[in-house]
Design a protein around this motif. Structure first.
Motif, PDB file in Angstrom:
ATOM      1  N   MET A   1       0.827  -1.200   0.000  1.00 55.22           N
ATOM      2  CA  MET A   1       0.000   0.000   0.000  1.00 55.22           C
ATOM      3  C   MET A   1       0.862   1.251   0.000  1.00 55.22           C
ATOM      4  SD  MET A   1      -2.927   1.102   2.744  1.00 55.22           S
ATOM      5  CE  MET A   1      -3.522  -0.576   2.775  1.00 55.22           C
TER       6      MET A   1
ATOM      7  N   ASN B   1       2.239   1.793  -3.534  1.00 55.17           N
ATOM      8  CA  ASN B   1       1.218   2.313  -4.451  1.00 55.17           C
ATOM      9  C   ASN B   1       0.847   3.747  -4.125  1.00 55.17           C
ATOM     10  OD1 ASN B   1      -0.204   0.141  -6.410  1.00 55.17           O
ATOM     11  ND2 ASN B   1       0.583  -0.898  -4.600  1.00 55.17           N
ATOM     12  N   ALA B   2       0.742   4.051  -2.821  1.00 53.92           N
ATOM     13  CA  ALA B   2       0.366   5.406  -2.424  1.00 53.92           C
ATOM     14  C   ALA B   2       1.445   6.407  -2.807  1.00 53.92           C
ATOM     15  CB  ALA B   2       0.094   5.452  -0.922  1.00 53.92           C
TER      16      ALA B   2
ATOM     17  N   ASP C   1       1.334   6.890  -6.724  1.00 53.50           N
ATOM     18  CA  ASP C   1       0.168   7.546  -7.307  1.00 53.50           C
ATOM     19  C   ASP C   1      -0.232   8.836  -6.606  1.00 53.50           C
ATOM     20  OD1 ASP C   1      -0.012   5.552  -9.149  1.00 53.50           O
ATOM     21  OD2 ASP C   1      -1.694   4.508  -8.207  1.00 53.50           O
TER      22      ASP C   1
ATOM     23  N   VAL D   1      -6.459   5.745  -0.170  1.00 57.10           N
ATOM     24  CA  VAL D   1      -5.630   4.736   0.491  1.00 57.10           C
ATOM     25  C   VAL D   1      -6.497   3.592   1.018  1.00 57.10           C
ATOM     26  CG1 VAL D   1      -4.149   4.301   2.488  1.00 57.10           C
ATOM     27  CG2 VAL D   1      -3.745   6.310   1.067  1.00 57.10           C
TER      28      VAL D   1
ATOM     29  N   LEU E   1      -7.328   1.145  -1.555  1.00 55.00           N
ATOM     30  CA  LEU E   1      -6.209   0.302  -1.973  1.00 55.00           C
ATOM     31  C   LEU E   1      -6.140  -1.012  -1.198  1.00 55.00           C
ATOM     32  CD1 LEU E   1      -3.238   2.816  -2.403  1.00 55.00           C
ATOM     33  CD2 LEU E   1      -4.267   1.424  -4.200  1.00 55.00           C
TER      34      LEU E   1
ATOM     35  N   PHE F   1      -7.029  -4.274  -2.992  1.00 58.41           N
ATOM     36  CA  PHE F   1      -6.084  -4.495  -4.086  1.00 58.41           C
ATOM     37  C   PHE F   1      -4.778  -5.081  -3.574  1.00 58.41           C
ATOM     38  CE2 PHE F   1      -2.608  -2.700  -6.738  1.00 58.41           C
ATOM     39  CZ  PHE F   1      -2.866  -3.399  -7.894  1.00 58.41           C
TER      40      PHE F   1
ATOM     41  N   ARG G   1     -11.089  -1.273  -6.738  1.00 56.69           N
ATOM     42  CA  ARG G   1     -10.137  -0.721  -7.707  1.00 56.69           C
ATOM     43  C   ARG G   1     -10.823   0.252  -8.659  1.00 56.69           C
ATOM     44  NH1 ARG G   1      -5.027   0.540  -7.384  1.00 56.69           N
ATOM     45  NH2 ARG G   1      -3.974   0.527  -9.385  1.00 56.69           N
TER      46      ARG G   1
ATOM     47  N   TYR H   1     -11.524   3.372  -6.826  1.00 58.88           N
ATOM     48  CA  TYR H   1     -10.287   4.139  -6.690  1.00 58.88           C
ATOM     49  C   TYR H   1     -10.043   4.986  -7.936  1.00 58.88           C
ATOM     50  CZ  TYR H   1      -5.219   4.931  -6.306  1.00 58.88           C
ATOM     51  OH  TYR H   1      -3.967   5.497  -6.256  1.00 58.88           O
TER      52      TYR H   1
ATOM     53  N   ARG I   1      -4.278   6.634 -15.204  1.00 63.01           N
ATOM     54  CA  ARG I   1      -5.113   6.446 -14.019  1.00 63.01           C
ATOM     55  C   ARG I   1      -6.562   6.802 -14.296  1.00 63.01           C
ATOM     56  NH1 ARG I   1      -1.024   9.750 -10.218  1.00 63.01           N
ATOM     57  NH2 ARG I   1      -1.141  11.059 -12.047  1.00 63.01           N
TER      58      ARG I   1
END
Length: 379
Positions: A28, A31-32, A35, A54, A57, A60, A127, A130, A249
């Motif tokens: 996480m 990814n955070a 992105d 977050v 996520l 995912f 997802r 998101y 995205r």
């Protein structure tokens, strides 16, 4: 369930939960940072929006963290019990490895069910939410993506630079338009300009004042002897769609983000004859859907495969060192995921049945696990 089974189940459950949480946090965080960190620091995303993103996520990252956490948790618990001679004492009392493993197998089967729900329902829904949340944040505050004294690369094929920004007024504006090889094909500079957003077509409108434009030869943009400089223009409008602002995205319904009923509907649609689509292309699309379904199911059963191989390894290793067991778990998980990715590379070869090949890592892991069970039980 007797006292020993409850003792093993409680220890394995707590350690596996902690391992899943650790791996999920690491994934996480990655990814955070990739992105969200940049847009948040630039003031492009509000803190509450980042918190919601977050949270979305979590399903995912659990998709990947659950099998790894199960593997690592079992290795840690059984390694500690074996090192403390608990396993030796139980086996000296006449208890078999299969009997000792029963609560762990039960927990692994529960993990398979949970993983199926996450892979086919919770992860796709989260997802897609998101992506929508991020795209909506872009639409609600598109002007914030123009940050002064920063080279802005959020727009594919375009690089922007603004010296100063006062609301919608820009000063010292530079823009480079790039070709497919990231070579400058057009360059413009303006002393000032205006920034606006059009709700009608979701477009960021840049109006440059007294702009000077340099156009390069499209065939040889690096040959400066062929470039042309146009005289200063009083007004030069430039439109940048907000959909490009989010880049990859933006909301796209990828196969991996479809729920199980949606995947079945897509599979049924592709099975229907369609004269407008070539048969080979339709077969390739159908194979991609089948690979997605089988890959999600195989990933869920990876929880059981990892448990079967971790139980005899945890008993055999007899190490207290956390780093050694964590390293072994990570190495095994990476090998499994790499084999799964290799099977996915065959999506354009439907005759090789890559939708069935994705099960090969599970078969190999379970075969090795059963063989190790046999060896440990006889030792």
């Amino acid at each position: 369930m007797n006292l020993l089974h409850r003792h093993i189940l409680a220890n394995v459950f707590l350690t596996c939960a902690a391992s899943v949480g650790l791996f999920a946090f690491v994934l996480m965080l990655g990814n955070a940072m990739k992105d969200l960190l940049g847009p948040m620091l630039a003031g492009q995303l509000a803190l509450e929006t980042v918190v919601r993103l977050v949270a979305l996520l979590v399903p995912f990252v659990v998709y990947y963290a659950l099998p790894m956490g199960m593997l690592t948790g079992i290795l840690l618990v059984l390694g500690r019990m074996s090192s403390d001679r608990e396993i030796t004492a139980m086996r000296a009392s006449g208890l078999s490895v299969a009997w000792l493993s029963a609560p762990i197998i039960f927990l692994a089967l529960l993990g398979v069910v949970l993983s199926l729900l996450i892979n086919f329902q919770f992860m796709p829904v989260a997802r897609l939410a998101y992506q929508r949340e991020f795209a909506e944040a872009v639409r609600q505050n598109p002007l914030s993506f123009i940050v002064p004294r920063t080279f802005i690369r959020d727009f594919p094929g375009v690089v922007l630079y603004v010296g100063e920004k006062d609301g919608e007024r820009l000063k010292d504006f530079w823009i480079w338009e790039l070709d497919g090889q990231n070579r400058v094909r057009r360059f413009a500079r303006a002393e000032s300009g205006l920034l606006d957003y059009s709700d009608d077509n979701s477009t960021l409108v840049l109006t440059l004042e007294r702009a000077q434009v340099e156009v390069r030869d499209p065939k040889d943009p690096e040959n400066f002897s062929k470039h042309m400089i146009s005289p200063g223009s009083d007004v030069l409008p430039i439109d940048l769609p907000v959909s490009r602002l989010a880049g990859d995205r933006s909301v796209k319904r990828k196969l991996k983000w479809l729920t199980f009923p949606q995947l079945l509907a897509e599979w049924a649609r592709l099975k229907q004859p369609d004269a407008t689509v070539p048969a080979a292309e339709r077969a390739q699309q159908l194979m991609r859907v089948q690979i997605t379904i089988q890959e999600k199911a195989a990933m869920a059963f990876a929880v059981l495969s990892f448990a079967l191989i971790a139980i005899p390894l945890g008993i055999k290793i007899s190490r207290k060192e956390t780093s050694a067991n964590l390293g072994l778990g990570l190495l095994l998980a990476m090998g499994y995921y790499f084999a799964t990715i290799m099977a996915g590379w065959l999506d354009n070869r439907p005759e090789l049945r890559p939708d069935l090949i994705v099960w090969l890592p599970n078969i190999v892991f379970q075969g090795i696990g059963l063989w190790l069970f046999y060896r440990v039980d006889r030792s």
